[in-house]
Write a protein that holds these residues in place. Structure first.
Motif, mmCIF file in Angstrom:
data_model
loop_
_atom_site.group_PDB
_atom_site.id
_atom_site.type_symbol
_atom_site.label_atom_id
_atom_site.label_comp_id
_atom_site.label_asym_id
_atom_site.label_seq_id
_atom_site.Cartn_x
_atom_site.Cartn_y
_atom_site.Cartn_z
ATOM 1 N N LEU A 261 0.948 -1.494 0.071
ATOM 2 C CA LEU A 261 -0.201 0.442 0.230
ATOM 3 C C LEU A 261 0.883 1.395 0.381
ATOM 4 C CD1 LEU A 261 -3.148 0.143 -0.165
ATOM 5 C CD2 LEU A 261 -2.777 0.255 2.590
ATOM 6 N N ARG A 262 2.241 1.210 0.095
ATOM 7 C CA ARG A 262 2.402 1.692 0.618
ATOM 8 C C ARG A 262 3.315 2.040 -0.733
ATOM 9 N NH1 ARG A 262 5.625 0.182 5.960
ATOM 10 N NH2 ARG A 262 4.486 0.545 7.118
ATOM 11 N N SER A 263 3.731 1.671 -1.991
ATOM 12 C CA SER A 263 3.994 1.717 -2.948
ATOM 13 C C SER A 263 3.247 3.070 -3.818
ATOM 14 C CB SER A 263 5.086 0.878 -3.514
ATOM 15 O OG SER A 263 3.209 0.025 -3.937
ATOM 16 N N ILE A 264 2.147 2.572 -3.320
ATOM 17 C CA ILE A 264 0.667 3.913 -4.496
ATOM 18 C C ILE A 264 1.312 5.247 -4.245
ATOM 19 C CG2 ILE A 264 -1.781 3.691 -4.602
ATOM 20 C CD1 ILE A 264 -0.858 0.786 -4.640
ATOM 21 N N ARG A 265 0.770 5.979 -5.459
ATOM 22 C CA ARG A 265 0.293 7.699 -5.525
ATOM 23 C C ARG A 265 -0.435 7.792 -5.232
ATOM 24 N NH1 ARG A 265 4.065 11.906 -7.477
ATOM 25 N NH2 ARG A 265 5.634 10.285 -8.183
ATOM 26 N N VAL A 266 -1.019 8.909 -4.472
ATOM 27 C CA VAL A 266 -2.055 9.030 -4.456
ATOM 28 C C VAL A 266 -2.091 10.773 -3.825
ATOM 29 C CG1 VAL A 266 -3.953 9.408 -1.823
ATOM 30 C CG2 VAL A 266 -2.953 7.408 -2.699
ATOM 31 N N LYS A 267 -3.029 11.173 -4.563
ATOM 32 C CA LYS A 267 -3.824 12.399 -4.248
ATOM 33 C C LYS A 267 -4.194 13.269 -4.794
ATOM 34 C CE LYS A 267 -0.472 16.176 -6.362
ATOM 35 N NZ LYS A 267 0.141 16.266 -7.404
ATOM 36 N N THR A 268 -4.766 14.078 -3.537
ATOM 37 C CA THR A 268 -6.147 14.272 -3.809
ATOM 38 C C THR A 268 -6.499 15.595 -4.390
ATOM 39 O OG1 THR A 268 -6.539 14.284 -1.170
ATOM 40 C CG2 THR A 268 -8.194 15.742 -2.147
ATOM 41 N N LEU A 269 -6.919 15.719 -5.556
ATOM 42 C CA LEU A 269 -7.347 16.770 -6.749
ATOM 43 C C LEU A 269 -8.442 18.021 -7.137
ATOM 44 C CD1 LEU A 269 -5.973 14.404 -10.075
ATOM 45 C CD2 LEU A 269 -4.576 16.184 -8.720
ATOM 46 N N VAL A 270 -9.475 17.697 -5.947
ATOM 47 C CA VAL A 270 -10.531 18.100 -5.647
ATOM 48 C C VAL A 270 -11.230 18.464 -4.419
ATOM 49 C CG1 VAL A 270 -13.115 18.888 -6.892
ATOM 50 C CG2 VAL A 270 -10.764 17.781 -8.243
ATOM 51 N N VAL A 271 -10.727 19.587 -4.120
ATOM 52 C CA VAL A 271 -11.254 19.211 -2.821
ATOM 53 C C VAL A 271 -12.932 21.050 -2.927
ATOM 54 C CG1 VAL A 271 -11.478 20.462 -0.639
ATOM 55 C CG2 VAL A 271 -9.287 19.942 -1.592
ATOM 56 N N HIS A 272 -13.895 20.554 -2.138
ATOM 57 C CA HIS A 272 -14.298 21.838 -2.428
ATOM 58 C C HIS A 272 -15.625 21.285 -1.419
ATOM 59 C CE1 HIS A 272 -17.613 20.281 -4.925
ATOM 60 N NE2 HIS A 272 -15.947 20.287 -5.604
ATOM 61 N N GLY A 273 -15.675 22.486 -0.900
ATOM 62 C CA GLY A 273 -17.419 22.706 0.650
ATOM 63 C C GLY A 273 -19.174 22.203 -0.401
ATOM 64 N N VAL A 274 -20.094 21.798 -0.571
ATOM 65 C CA VAL A 274 -21.113 21.151 -0.239
ATOM 66 C C VAL A 274 -22.211 21.719 0.989
ATOM 67 C CG1 VAL A 274 -20.466 19.596 -2.340
ATOM 68 C CG2 VAL A 274 -20.615 18.989 -0.272
ATOM 69 N N THR A 275 -22.924 22.120 -0.018
ATOM 70 C CA THR A 275 -23.687 21.990 1.242
ATOM 71 C C THR A 275 -25.134 21.917 1.421
ATOM 72 O OG1 THR A 275 -24.947 24.342 -0.332
ATOM 73 C CG2 THR A 275 -23.170 24.839 2.351
ATOM 74 N N ASN A 276 -26.174 20.373 2.015
ATOM 75 C CA ASN A 276 -27.479 20.311 1.880
ATOM 76 C C ASN A 276 -28.100 20.534 2.967
ATOM 77 O OD1 ASN A 276 -29.290 18.083 2.283
ATOM 78 N ND2 ASN A 276 -28.683 17.452 3.357
ATOM 79 N N GLN A 277 -29.382 21.439 2.085
ATOM 80 C CA GLN A 277 -30.042 22.517 1.977
ATOM 81 C C GLN A 277 -31.246 21.706 3.336
ATOM 82 O OE1 GLN A 277 -30.158 25.890 2.193
ATOM 83 N NE2 GLN A 277 -31.541 25.787 3.897
ATOM 84 N N THR A 278 -31.558 21.718 4.842
ATOM 85 C CA THR A 278 -32.593 20.775 5.085
ATOM 86 C C THR A 278 -33.900 21.711 5.380
ATOM 87 O OG1 THR A 278 -31.399 20.324 7.419
ATOM 88 C CG2 THR A 278 -30.864 18.345 5.721
ATOM 89 N N ARG A 279 -34.422 21.289 6.653
ATOM 90 C CA ARG A 279 -35.389 22.357 7.541
ATOM 91 C C ARG A 279 -35.138 23.023 7.578
ATOM 92 N NH1 ARG A 279 -39.363 18.467 10.446
ATOM 93 N NH2 ARG A 279 -38.310 17.095 10.601
#
Lengths: 428, 203
Positions: A261-279
């Protein structure tokens, strides 16, 4: 021409020797004129006393070899080589080395500081000996009990002598000394029992000695244990590492070792906030899109979303690793032909390119290509460039390539790779 | 020679393969027949049959040899495999000899007398749930014909662009060219050093 000049001519002392001074030059620059500036030599001027000290230092540092040392050199080098060494030494003045010697800045310098005088166990290749270095016969056999006991006694005393270089203390000892002697005797004895020189014997003492010689061993010697505060604080035992249950599940799912698992290259490319509108109101959470690849033809894309940022990121990493799919690569460097994939309003076109072309693609596709281990690629995103869709489209395009063998099978054709014929099979 | 009809055929083939049809028909013309045969030779089509408005019988519904005879033929062929090739042997009176494998079974397809009612029936191929022929596009357009020399074709088949025609960069891509020796595949044109008008590209 200066206005002061006539006045100066009037008031100046008229001496026979004084020549008329040259008119002061009008300076056109803000900085002082060159002769006005204090000139500094390129090298600091050395005083006579300092020079003496330098000479002493150079003699200490670079001594003249006496005859005994040159005779040693003669054992290793031929006469011509020694002459070359002497000629080289005579051309370089030791003082020059001291005063002008600089640190190397060229790209071929060593990446650590070393004058290469000693063999360092960490950075240098350990000295190795082969069977040819053993003089005489290389036969040995199992020792009988008598020889064994004899050998154990001999090697124990040898080991003990190493632990007490000043000699083993004798006579009446205090408690601490006695305890130390006892434990070191036990250690020396157990070392001797494990020594291969004990259980074997040989007519040729050199062959027997080679059994205990580390230079003959194919096992690399242990790295020296670094002892300082930093090392102590950062040292972790394998049992101390916390087990992430999610990671454990992932490893079970993949059937992998943790090391893999250590040999796997991991990269987070997209981060953004999302909102769920509830009552009750808005619930904000964070969305993560992560890619994972082993840089050798496996590529995955995963998404995660959570109110907790770290939780969402972990989700996306795990799903990216779980989603890894093979990417067929031509010669392990580029794609098989041109690819096109559409996701939503995003269209991604990938073009295979010749060796050495490089990854001339936009950053998101670059990250994907690097994680997958592609080296030559160009791409176009002629329509929408939504980050998430670009990543997904590229991933789908790369993983759903049609292989030439498959196409040939589908068309009922026979396919032969002629490069295997032309280059003697020396291709990927 | 209008390319409008060929354009219709190209779109029709793409639509038919998207709809996963097994058999489809196109209007008959000499160019269509030659292109269909070229596609069959390249392995894009399973069958090319001239027929009427109703499709020809599929292979499984055609009259078959009875199994016993097939067994006998198989035994004969195992012993003498060269019998599989047709022979032109004649006896003393110049009469054709009987085939050693027995009479050939020929399937009759009704072709209408009226050429306007004739259709060319093409069998489409699928492999692993994917159509073999997925894309078919015109290169020359009705308003802009493109003629290519054999040098141009050599570049194009080596995936380079030439004479405003993009290279054959998709894996397994083919291009058909009409030459004075008939409609040929681009690679065959390069082999025979022929140039001509580019018709359509298929992949």
């Amino acid at each position: 021409m200066s206005v002061c000049r006539p006045a100066r001519c009037l008031f100046s002392k008229a001496t026979a020797t004084s020549l008329p001074r040259p008119p002061p030059q009008r300076s056109f620059h803000a900085s002082a004129s060159r002769p006005a500036r204090k000139r500094r030599p390129h090298y600091p001027s050395i005083k006579a006393e300092d020079l003496k000290l330098l000479n002493q230092a150079s003699e200490a540092e670079y001594p003249k070899f006496d005859t005994s040392e040159t005779t040693l050199l003669e054992k290793k080098y031929t006469r011509a080589q020694i002459a070359a060494i002497k000629a080289a030494e005579s051309t370089i003045d030791a003082r020059d080395v001291l005063t002008q010697g600089q640190r190397r800045t060229d790209p071929w310098r060593l990446n650590y500081e070393d004058d290469l005088a000693e063999v360092d166990p960490v950075t240098d290749r350990p000295e190795k000996l082969t069977g040819d270095d053993i003089k005489g016969s290389k036969n040995f056999r199992l020792a009988n009990d008598v020889q064994r006991d004899e050998n154990i006694a001999r090697i124990t005393s040898e080991n003990l002598a190493k632990m007490y270089p000043e000699g083993v203390p004798e006579g009446a000892l205090d408690n601490q000394e006695a305890g130390r002697l006892k434990s070191s005797t036990e250690a020396a004895f157990s070392q001797a029992v494990l020594d291969p020189r004990v259980s074997y014997t040989s007519n040729n003492p050199a062959a027997l000695e080679s059994l205990g010689d580390e230079r003959h061993s194919i096992v690399a010697p242990d790295l020296p244990r670094v002892e300082n505060r930093m090392a102590r604080q950062t040292r972790r035992l394998s049992t101390e590492e916390e087990e992430d249950p999610r990671q454990k599940r992932l490893l079970q799912y993949l059937g992998w070792e943790k090391q893999k698992l250590r040999s796997i290259r991991v990269k987070t490319l997209v981060v953004h906030g999302v909102t769920n509108q509830t009552r009750m109101g808005k619930i904000r959470s964070l969305y993560y899109l992560t890619i994972a690849g082993n840089q050798d033809g496996l590529l995955g894309v995963g998404e995660g979303k959570s109110v907790e940022p770290e939780e969402g990121r972990k989700q996306s990493v795990m799903s990216a690793i779980r989603n890894m799919r093979p990417v067929p690569r031509y010669e392990n460097r580029t794609t098989f032909g041109d690819l096109e994939q559409k996701v939503g309003a995003t269209k991604v076109q990938l073009f295979s390119r010749p060796p050495g072309f490089g990854l001339r693609v936009q950053h998101l596709i670059f990250e994907l290509a690097r994680a997958a281990g592609l080296q030559d690629l160009s791409a176009k995103t002629p329509r929408s460039r939504n980050k998430m869709n670009v990543i997904k489209a590229t991933w789908e395009a790369l993983t759903s390539q049609k292989l030439p063998d498959e196409i040939a099978r589908a068309r009922g054709k026979k396919l032969v790779d002629v490069r295997k014929v032309y280059y003697g099979g020396a291709i990927h | 020679m209008s390319l409008v009809n060929l354009a219709h055929v190209c779109s029709h083939m793409q639509n038919a393969s998207k709809a996963r049809l097994g058999l489809t028909s196109i209007p008959v013309s000499k160019m269509h027949v030659n292109i269909a045969l070229g596609l069959q030779r390249e392995g894009f089509l399973s069958s090319v049959t001239l027929g009427g408005p109703t499709p020809p019988r599929p292979f499984l519904l055609q009259a078959q040899q009875d199994p016993e005879r097939l067994d006998k033929m198989a035994e004969k062929l195992a012993a003498e495999p060269w019998l599989a090739y047709p022979t032109e042997e004649t006896d003393d009176q110049g009469k054709k000899l009987k085939s050693p494998l027995g009479p050939e079974q020929v399937h009759e397809v009704h072709v209408p007398q009226n050429p306007a009612r004739r259709r060319l029936w093409l069998g489409l191929k699928y492999w692993q749930n994917e159509p073999v022929l997925k894309n078919m596009k015109l290169v020359s357009k009705p308003t802009r014909r493109i003629w290519l020399t054999s040098e141009d074709l050599g570049k194009i088949t080596r995936t380079r662009e030439s004479s405003y025609v993009k290279g054959l960069t998709h894996p397994g891509e083919c291009m058909f060219v009409t030459t004075d020796r008939g409609i040929l595949e681009a690679r065959e044109c390069v082999e025979r050093k022929l140039g001509g008008m580019a018709l359509c590209r298929v992949w």
